[in-house]
Design a protein around this motif. Structure first.
Motif, PDB file in Angstrom:
ATOM      1  N   ASP A 106       0.955  -0.654   0.115  1.00 40.55           N
ATOM      2  CA  ASP A 106       0.427  -0.217   0.221  1.00 40.55           C
ATOM      3  C   ASP A 106       0.666   1.163  -0.148  1.00 40.55           C
ATOM      4  O   ASP A 106       1.733   1.645   0.981  1.00 40.55           O
ATOM      5  CB  ASP A 106      -0.322  -0.478   1.689  1.00 40.55           C
ATOM      6  N   GLY A 107       0.751   1.817  -0.816  1.00 39.74           N
ATOM      7  CA  GLY A 107       1.526   3.714  -1.389  1.00 39.74           C
ATOM      8  C   GLY A 107       2.714   3.332  -2.026  1.00 39.74           C
ATOM      9  O   GLY A 107       3.366   4.450  -2.169  1.00 39.74           O
ATOM     10  N   CYS A 108       2.685   1.915  -2.759  1.00 41.23           N
ATOM     11  CA  CYS A 108       4.495   1.357  -2.925  1.00 41.23           C
ATOM     12  C   CYS A 108       3.657   1.923  -4.679  1.00 41.23           C
ATOM     13  O   CYS A 108       2.376   1.818  -5.012  1.00 41.23           O
ATOM     14  CB  CYS A 108       4.436   0.901  -3.275  1.00 41.23           C
ATOM     15  N   ASN A 109       4.494   2.911  -5.463  1.00 43.89           N
ATOM     16  CA  ASN A 109       4.294   3.008  -7.118  1.00 43.89           C
ATOM     17  C   ASN A 109       4.973   2.022  -8.035  1.00 43.89           C
ATOM     18  O   ASN A 109       4.635   1.575  -9.071  1.00 43.89           O
ATOM     19  CB  ASN A 109       4.245   4.294  -7.684  1.00 43.89           C
ATOM     20  N   ARG A 110       6.055   1.073  -7.826  1.00 39.85           N
ATOM     21  CA  ARG A 110       7.343   0.580  -7.805  1.00 39.85           C
ATOM     22  C   ARG A 110       7.587  -0.484  -7.116  1.00 39.85           C
ATOM     23  O   ARG A 110       8.808  -0.148  -6.033  1.00 39.85           O
ATOM     24  CB  ARG A 110       8.301   1.648  -8.359  1.00 39.85           C
ATOM     25  N   ILE A 111       7.335  -1.584  -7.188  1.00 42.13           N
ATOM     26  CA  ILE A 111       8.430  -2.719  -6.779  1.00 42.13           C
ATOM     27  C   ILE A 111       8.778  -3.762  -7.511  1.00 42.13           C
ATOM     28  O   ILE A 111       8.794  -3.703  -8.407  1.00 42.13           O
ATOM     29  CB  ILE A 111       6.557  -3.718  -5.506  1.00 42.13           C
ATOM     30  N   MET A 112       9.700  -4.929  -6.877  1.00 41.02           N
ATOM     31  CA  MET A 112       9.897  -5.695  -7.614  1.00 41.02           C
ATOM     32  C   MET A 112       9.913  -6.914  -6.666  1.00 41.02           C
ATOM     33  O   MET A 112       9.002  -7.183  -5.576  1.00 41.02           O
ATOM     34  CB  MET A 112      11.496  -5.769  -7.061  1.00 41.02           C
ATOM     35  N   ILE A 113       9.226  -8.315  -7.383  1.00 40.43           N
ATOM     36  CA  ILE A 113       8.788  -9.620  -6.910  1.00 40.43           C
ATOM     37  C   ILE A 113       9.663 -10.576  -7.359  1.00 40.43           C
ATOM     38  O   ILE A 113      10.262 -10.852  -8.327  1.00 40.43           O
ATOM     39  CB  ILE A 113       7.346  -9.902  -7.159  1.00 40.43           C
ATOM     40  N   PRO A 128      -2.158   2.198 -10.735  1.00 37.76           N
ATOM     41  CA  PRO A 128      -1.604   1.464 -10.934  1.00 37.76           C
ATOM     42  C   PRO A 128      -0.079   1.404  -9.893  1.00 37.76           C
ATOM     43  O   PRO A 128       0.116   1.966  -9.504  1.00 37.76           O
ATOM     44  CB  PRO A 128      -1.387   1.767 -12.583  1.00 37.76           C
ATOM     45  N   LEU A 129       0.354   0.020  -9.658  1.00 37.39           N
ATOM     46  CA  LEU A 129       1.413  -0.624  -9.566  1.00 37.39           C
ATOM     47  C   LEU A 129       2.674  -1.491 -10.402  1.00 37.39           C
ATOM     48  O   LEU A 129       1.982  -1.724 -11.702  1.00 37.39           O
ATOM     49  CB  LEU A 129       1.358  -1.660  -8.359  1.00 37.39           C
ATOM     50  N   GLU A 130       3.573  -0.386 -10.527  1.00 38.00           N
ATOM     51  CA  GLU A 130       4.519  -0.884 -11.977  1.00 38.00           C
ATOM     52  C   GLU A 130       5.232  -2.251 -10.660  1.00 38.00           C
ATOM     53  O   GLU A 130       6.008  -2.283  -9.351  1.00 38.00           O
ATOM     54  CB  GLU A 130       5.250   0.183 -11.982  1.00 38.00           C
ATOM     55  N   ILE A 131       5.719  -3.438 -11.633  1.00 38.29           N
ATOM     56  CA  ILE A 131       6.145  -4.744 -10.052  1.00 38.29           C
ATOM     57  C   ILE A 131       7.056  -5.207 -11.834  1.00 38.29           C
ATOM     58  O   ILE A 131       7.120  -5.299 -13.046  1.00 38.29           O
ATOM     59  CB  ILE A 131       4.977  -5.160 -10.451  1.00 38.29           C
TER      60      ILE A 131
END
Lengths: 141, 222, 310
Positions: free
Chosen positions: B17-24, B59-62
């Motif tokens: 929550d609150g993140c725009n760009r994450i890595m999995i 939207p979330l960039e992953i």
């Protein structure tokens, strides 16, 4: 936005049954909604969870998988696996808060041209009632 | 292998929550084998998160990544050029992964995507069972290949208890009573005398109860 | 007096060759001392010793040793039940010493029902040692004056050591071996699971006699009178390790309205009569669960009164 909503629906159809049934429907001059975009697959067992999710992610309003009648899969149980995957995606949609009816599994044989048209009608009608996918709506916004 | 369960989706959604760009980051080790944190599962989680975030108009960039293992610094190191470019990183490895990552990159936040559960194996496709408790003193051979420490609900060394019922454990009819199996096997093979002596109390120091464990093997250290 | 291991009333009764009769009392779900005293009053004079359960079925109650002390105050001999589920070896040994110092002379060593059954299913079960190891630990403390670790202890806890046996849990053929193992570990007496299937129990006793086990240990047959048909059905289907034959249920069903409990007591009394004559059975352990007020009547009807005074 006030225009009539024409849903975009993706149908993964097995080439041995549903896809052949679509052909039959065509030669029988049965009409079905143009909302349906058919993707031929060698067996619905080839359809993976990620394919279904990506369709939703990319804005499909509805997705369905149409495979052979249960017990009649060319690859024994590809259609049964497909059903489990569809159910998995239904769970994912539920978690996200998206109507689970946006994804369905159907079974039919290659001889069921009218049934193919009926499924296409049924799905289109249902998605029209549900309205546009919330994914697409907010993406545009 | 180490068996894990994917965390509930809502919990993961809340983490980012609150993140725009994450890595999995997936792992090609145990969690790939138990179908919980390999390439496929990374893709599925990424797609589900993206759908959820598109739905809310945020939207979330992953970035999807897969490491050979997350329990070896040499693989962890491969992320060094990009790991800090994200608002957060989700590790789909067992509990070791998020810790090794956190230790290597203290500036970044790492979230576990799975609940690590047990050491076990697939008894059938899609069904895993516990087989080892990692107690540090293996006695499987004394019980004809069945571990009472991990497979008896009470870790009895002198079972079965009175709760054994029709081959099932008292906790659930779906759980085998391993002592029922051990005893039957000993009786069938004429080895019931193996069980006559009272098995002595266990030395739990070799297990986690002796404190977090560490192994140093001189022949391998550099 | 030195020939006794603990010189508890129960041990004396058994050693003198009397047919023992023991009772059971569940401590309260709260600090209500009065409840313990009231229940104890029903048992006093009607039984030789009273088992005090230890968080039975993994439900929290007043601690077993504390309730034991109230029994001692009431002039009733307690049998301290101890389970391995809630304490590690330090706590077990500490409580054994404390219990003995306060005058407790009997102990029943059990593994304990799994936490999942009880009112705190989220708790962590200890199970550091098992019931078999607990028996041998108490024996070591008593006879060798040693802690489990091997360290010396000052003043041994002279306890009469009991253990449980379930003749009805599978595999049946192994049960006498497990009994033998408990005796080997140091059990002085055994209290069995509630018996309803008399046929199975007779077979079990025959095996125990043939193996010479009844020479080495006192076996008390477990009896729980059925209060209702519902209870019988519940025990048959829901309680693991319980063997309730259909005949028991149909006999209760056949009883006249309002007479089911009476029929349950009648069945129990008939069983007790048979146990009195059964080779190797040294007594009866009556578990009248939440039915302590009926114990005087049951003892009377079973013909075990008056209790011998030693």
């Amino acid at each position: 936005m006030s225009e009539t909503f024409e849903p975009r629906i993706l149908a993964f159809c097995c080439k041995y049954c549903a896809y052949a049934a679509a052909d039959l429907a065509g030669s029988m001059r049965l009409s079905y909604p143009t909302n349906i975009k058919v993707i031929q697959v060698p067996c619905t067992g080839r359809v993976d969870i990620i394919h279904l999710l990506r369709a939703i992610e990319d804005g499909a309003d509805g997705v369905y998988v149409a495979g052979c009648l249960e017990g009649e899969c060319h690859f024994i149980e590809g259609n049964l696996r497909a059903r489990k995957r569809v159910n998995y995606v239904k769970e994912v949609l539920k978690d996200i808060g998206i109507e689970t009816e946006r994804i369905e599994m159907y079974n039919l044989s290659s001889a069921m041209g009218p049934r193919f048209a009926e499924i296409a009608q049924e799905m289109t009608q249902k998605i029209k009632e549900l309205g546009p996918s919330p994914v697409k709506m907010n993406q545009a916004a | 292998m180490i068996v894990a369960d994917r965390k509930p989706f809502s919990e993961l959604l809340e983490m980012v929550d609150g993140c725009n760009r994450i890595m999995i980051v997936g792992c090609k080790g145990c969690v790939t084998v138990c179908n919980v944190g390999g390439l496929k599962e990374v893709q599925i989680l990424a797609s589900a998160l993206k759908i959820a975030r598109k739905k809310t108009g945020t939207p979330l960039e992953i970035e999807e990544t897969l490491l050979e293992r997350q329990c070896d610094p040499e693989y962890i190191e491969l992320l060094k050029n990009q790991v800090n470019d994200f608002d957060a990183v989700i590790s789909m490895a067992c509990g070791v992964g998020p810790q090794f990552l956190s230790e290597a990159y203290p500036e970044q936040r790492f979230f576990p995507a799975v609940n690590t559960t047990f050491f076990g194996g697939a008894v059938r496709h899609g069904i895993w069972e516990e087989r080892c408790a990692g107690c540090g003193t293996c006695i499987i051979h004394q019980y004809d290949g069945m571990c009472p420490i991990s497979r008896c609900s009470k870790s009895l060394m002198n079972g079965p208890c009175g709760g054994s019922s029709h081959g099932a454990c008292e906790i659930s009819p779906d759980t085998d009573c391993i002592w029922d199996r051990i005893v039957r096997k000993k009786m069938e093979t004429g080895k019931v005398n193996d069980l006559i002596n009272v098995a002595p109390v266990k030395n739990w120091r070799s297990s986690w109860h002796g404190g977090p464990r560490r192994r140093v093997r001189e022949e391998l250290t550099k | 007096m030195n020939e006794f291991k603990a010189a508890s009333n129960l041990e004396k009764i058994l050693k003198a060759g009397h047919f023992a009769f023991t009772g059971e009392l569940g401590p309260p779900r709260g600090a209500a001392v009065q409840e313990v005293r009231e229940k104890a009053a029903f048992l006093k004079g009607n039984v030789d010793s009273v088992n005090i359960t230890d968080n039975q079925t993994a439900v929290v109650r007043m601690s077993s040793w504390a309730a034991c002390l109230f029994l001692i105050q009431e002039g009733v001999e307690p049998n301290f039940q101890m389970v391995c589920r809630d304490r590690n070896r330090l706590a077990l040994q500490a409580d054994i010493l404390g219990a003995y110092a306060h005058g407790i002379r009997n102990i029943l060593c059990l593994s304990g029902d799994h936490c999942q059954f009880g009112d705190h299913p989220e708790s962590k079960g200890v199970f550091d040692i098992d019931s078999m190891q607990l028996i041998s630990m108490v024996k070591k403390m008593r006879d060798d004056k040693k802690f489990l670790s091997g360290g010396d202890l000052h003043e041994a806890p002279k306890l009469f050591i009991g253990a449980a046996a379930n003749p009805f849990a599978e595999p049946y053929d192994y049960r006498p071996y497990r009994l033998a193992k408990k005796i080997e570990a140091g059990a002085d007496f055994i209290q069995t699971q509630c018996i309803y299937n008399m046929k199975r129990f007779r077979e079990f006793m025959k095996q125990a006699n043939d193996m010479g086990l009844t020479e080495k240990c006192y076996i008390l047959a477990g009896v729980t009178p059925m209060k209702s048909v519902g209870m019988a059905k519940y025990m048959k289907s829901k309680v693991p390790g319980m063997d309730v034959p259909d005949e028991t249920i149909s006999r209760l069903q056949g009883a006249k309205k309002g007479k089911v409990a009476d029929e349950g007591i009648k069945i129990a009394c008939e069983q007790i009569e048979e146990f009195k004559e059964m080779k190797g059975v040294a007594g009866v352990h009556l578990m009248a669960i939440e039915w302590e007020n009926k114990v005087p009547e049951i003892a009377e009807r079973a013909g075990v009164l008056p209790r011998p005074q030693i």
